[in-house]
Design an enzyme around this catalytic site. Structure first.
Site, PDB file in Angstrom:
ATOM      1  N   CYS A  34     106.771 117.983  62.063  1.00 33.61           N
ATOM      2  CA  CYS A  34     106.306 119.498  62.652  1.00 33.61           C
ATOM      3  C   CYS A  34     105.125 119.872  61.882  1.00 33.61           C
ATOM      4  O   CYS A  34     104.483 120.734  62.668  1.00 33.61           O
ATOM      5  CB  CYS A  34     107.422 120.571  62.784  1.00 33.61           C
ATOM      6  N   CYS A 111     115.006 121.351  58.991  1.00 34.02           N
ATOM      7  CA  CYS A 111     114.009 122.514  58.244  1.00 34.02           C
ATOM      8  C   CYS A 111     114.393 123.135  57.072  1.00 34.02           C
ATOM      9  O   CYS A 111     113.608 123.336  56.116  1.00 34.02           O
ATOM     10  CB  CYS A 111     113.933 123.775  59.028  1.00 34.02           C
TER      11      CYS A 111
HETATM   12 FE1  FES Z   1     109.146 122.703  61.079  1.00 35.65          FE
HETATM   13 FE2  FES Z   1     111.325 123.948  60.960  1.00 35.65          FE
HETATM   14  S1  FES Z   1     110.515 123.152  62.788  1.00 35.65           S
HETATM   15  S2  FES Z   1     110.371 122.923  59.354  1.00 35.65           S
END
Ligand code: FES
Length: 131
Positions: A34, A111
């Protein structure tokens, strides 16, 4: 599965957010999927236990550029680590961080990696610096 009340609380009111001036160590962790990133800053103190000095986390702060779960887990890891001896802080796991927050939605479990990893890296950097 929605976020727990504790996750929302730590996201809205993050504990120990910010930078430490002249930190003893810095640890950084990123999520390549992400692109989120977290930095942990440490100040280390010493306590005498049975005549032997032991190192502990005197102060800890974080900066996180990421989702609500990343910010909440960062905040929680600083609360769990503050005041702990380094060897005890190294035992903090991502599962423990998630459990303390009343769990995370399954798709957000990754995460929680950032927080524990950045903490472990900061302690590792401190130990490396000290030789
Ligand atoms: Fe990237 Fe949570 S979506 S750390």
């Amino acid at each position: 599965m929605p976020y727990s009340a504790k996750v929302i609380d730590h996201f809205i009111h993050p504990r120990n957010f910010g930078k430490i001036k002249n930190p003893d160590a810095v640890g950084e962790a990123g999520n390549p999927v992400c692109g989120d990133i977290m930095t942990i800053y440490l100040k280390i103190g010493k306590k005498k236990i049975g005549g032997n000095p032991r190192e502990f986390i005197k102060d800890i702060k974080f900066e996180t550029l990421g989702c609500a779960a990343a910010i909440a887990t960062s905040s929680m890891v600083t609360e769990l680590a503050k005041g702990k001896f380094l060897e005890d802080a190294l035992k903090i796991t991502r599962m423990q961080v998630a459990d303390e927050l009343g769990s995370l939605p399954p798709i957000k479990m990754h995460c929680s990696n950032l927080a524990a990893e950045a903490l472990h890296k900061a302690i590792g950097e401190y130990r490396k610096r000290k030789g």
